[in-house]
Design a protein around this motif. Structure first.
Motif, PDB file in Angstrom:
ATOM      1  N   ALA A  32     -27.836  48.860  25.576  1.00 28.75           N
ATOM      2  CA  ALA A  32     -26.865  47.671  25.076  1.00 28.75           C
ATOM      3  C   ALA A  32     -25.251  48.260  25.306  1.00 28.75           C
ATOM      4  O   ALA A  32     -25.109  49.306  25.036  1.00 28.75           O
ATOM      5  CB  ALA A  32     -27.065  47.682  23.813  1.00 28.75           C
ATOM      6  N   TRP A  67     -25.325  40.708  24.717  1.00 28.57           N
ATOM      7  CA  TRP A  67     -25.231  42.212  25.571  1.00 28.57           C
ATOM      8  C   TRP A  67     -25.779  41.529  26.964  1.00 28.57           C
ATOM      9  O   TRP A  67     -25.146  42.130  28.003  1.00 28.57           O
ATOM     10  CB  TRP A  67     -26.288  42.951  24.769  1.00 28.57           C
ATOM     11  CG  TRP A  67     -25.589  43.672  23.642  1.00 28.57           C
ATOM     12  CD1 TRP A  67     -24.381  44.058  23.621  1.00 28.57           C
ATOM     13  CD2 TRP A  67     -26.568  44.032  22.694  1.00 28.57           C
ATOM     14  NE1 TRP A  67     -24.214  44.561  22.370  1.00 28.57           N
ATOM     15  CE2 TRP A  67     -25.293  44.758  21.701  1.00 28.57           C
ATOM     16  CE3 TRP A  67     -27.844  44.251  22.245  1.00 28.57           C
ATOM     17  CZ2 TRP A  67     -26.006  45.513  20.599  1.00 28.57           C
ATOM     18  CZ3 TRP A  67     -28.133  44.854  21.025  1.00 28.57           C
ATOM     19  CH2 TRP A  67     -27.094  45.467  20.218  1.00 28.57           C
ATOM     20  N   ARG A  83     -22.441  48.969  24.172  1.00 26.55           N
ATOM     21  CA  ARG A  83     -21.724  49.345  22.543  1.00 26.55           C
ATOM     22  C   ARG A  83     -20.325  49.125  22.747  1.00 26.55           C
ATOM     23  O   ARG A  83     -19.874  49.229  21.680  1.00 26.55           O
ATOM     24  CB  ARG A  83     -22.451  50.245  22.027  1.00 26.55           C
ATOM     25  CG  ARG A  83     -23.908  50.240  21.982  1.00 26.55           C
ATOM     26  CD  ARG A  83     -24.642  49.046  20.943  1.00 26.55           C
ATOM     27  NE  ARG A  83     -23.947  49.061  19.588  1.00 26.55           N
ATOM     28  CZ  ARG A  83     -24.630  50.012  18.627  1.00 26.55           C
ATOM     29  NH1 ARG A  83     -25.539  50.463  18.617  1.00 26.55           N
ATOM     30  NH2 ARG A  83     -23.851  49.578  17.603  1.00 26.55           N
ATOM     31  N   ALA A 142     -29.876  47.353  19.332  1.00 28.14           N
ATOM     32  CA  ALA A 142     -29.640  48.147  20.308  1.00 28.14           C
ATOM     33  C   ALA A 142     -31.001  48.835  21.049  1.00 28.14           C
ATOM     34  O   ALA A 142     -31.099  49.154  22.140  1.00 28.14           O
ATOM     35  CB  ALA A 142     -28.351  49.066  20.193  1.00 28.14           C
ATOM     36  N   LYS A 148     -22.633  40.503  28.799  1.00 28.01           N
ATOM     37  CA  LYS A 148     -21.901  41.293  29.261  1.00 28.01           C
ATOM     38  C   LYS A 148     -22.396  42.131  30.391  1.00 28.01           C
ATOM     39  O   LYS A 148     -21.629  42.686  31.166  1.00 28.01           O
ATOM     40  CB  LYS A 148     -21.452  42.286  27.919  1.00 28.01           C
ATOM     41  CG  LYS A 148     -20.807  41.703  26.917  1.00 28.01           C
ATOM     42  CD  LYS A 148     -19.471  41.270  27.377  1.00 28.01           C
ATOM     43  CE  LYS A 148     -18.532  40.739  26.153  1.00 28.01           C
ATOM     44  NZ  LYS A 148     -17.311  40.166  26.714  1.00 28.01           N
TER      45      LYS A 148
END
Length: 278
Positions: free
Chosen positions: A264, A32, A266, A253, A35
């Protein structure tokens, strides 16, 4: 960079427990962070129960430390170390998070919300929820019982090796069914394994799920291996399943938001679960 390293001078969070080598939490949080193109790190560290107090004391002196997730066997211990606890941590009497806030140490529990979410998913799938068996009487089981109570589920039987501890837990949570031995037959609609049995490095879980109803389900909190023998048996019967890996990602999360002050990402769940092996 290994799971026990943090960037020099960078912010970081971590997961602590004993054992800890099997933890997939660093993979999830680092995925995460990457990203989101965020600086920081998430690592793991083995901490024994008799080391916990001194370890946490040292960590609170580090301004880069954003807190830690806590796994077995420390979930009950960390409550006593915190300056205060969230409502859910108090309700469970156990925490899976310690977070420094303005000079104080807060104990929190993100396991409860994760369990509630996955049980709600099973309900939406049409799975029956009338009678549930829970294996275990430790911190993970307490989080499960809080989640069940929040969802209005009370026909729950605790199966545990320590019958005295299980009975106290049943009384505390107002359960309508008397506890049973770990070896007693499993019936009803759902089974939740809140023990480390079946986890890599632990004894196998030997249990017969033939007594579960056709609309039944199995939820195994063990996340390593990804598909435990218990989950494999449930799938073979066509029962609903919720995995420890799903649980791990859901609670992670919630933890990520607290540690790094950002949601996060997702939208990348499919890629994440592929990396994790599900």
């Amino acid at each position: 960079m290994t799971a026990t390293e943090a960037p020099l001078g960078g912010i970081y969070a971590e997961v602590i427990g004993d054992p800890i080598e099997q933890s997939k939490s660093p993979v999830i949080h680092r995925f995460w962070l990457e990203k989101l193109a965020r600086s920081g790190d998430y690592r793991r560290h083995r901490v024994k129960r008799d080391e916990l107090a001194s370890y946490v004391e040292n960590r609170t002196k580090d301004p880069n430390w954003r807190g830690c997730n806590v796994t077995m066997p420390l979930k009950l211990d960390v409550i006593a170390l915190a300056d205060e606890a969230t409502d859910r941590a108090v309700a469970a009497g156990a925490a899976n998070m310690l977070v420094p806030r303005e000079g104080r140490l807060i104990a929190a529990n993100s396991d409860i919300g994760a369990v509630m979410g996955l049980l709600a998913d099973l309900q939406r799938q049409g799975r029956a929820m009338e009678r549930i068996s829970v294996l275990g009487s430790g911190g993970a089981a307490r989080a499960v019982l809080v989640a069940c109570r929040s969802l209005g589920l009370s026909m729950i039987r605790i199966h545990a090796r320590d019958r005295v501890k299980a009975t106290k837990l049943a009384v505390e949570f107002g359960l309508k069914v008397q506890p049973a031995k770990m070896s007693d037959a499993i019936g009803g609609d759902g089974l939740i394994n809140a023990t480390p049995l079946g986890m890599v490095g632990h004894a196998p879980l030997k249990i017969d799920i033939g007594g579960l109803s056709d609309r039944g389900w199995v939820f195994d909190l063990v996340s390593s291996p990804v598909e435990t023998p218990l989950l494999a048996a449930a799938k073979k019967r066509g029962l609903g399943v919720a995995s420890g890996l799903q649980m791990l990602v859901e609670q992670a999360a919630a933890s990520f938001k607290i540690f790094f002050d950002e949601d996060a990402p997702r939208a990348h769940d499919a890629e994440l679960f592929a990396i994790l092996g599900e």
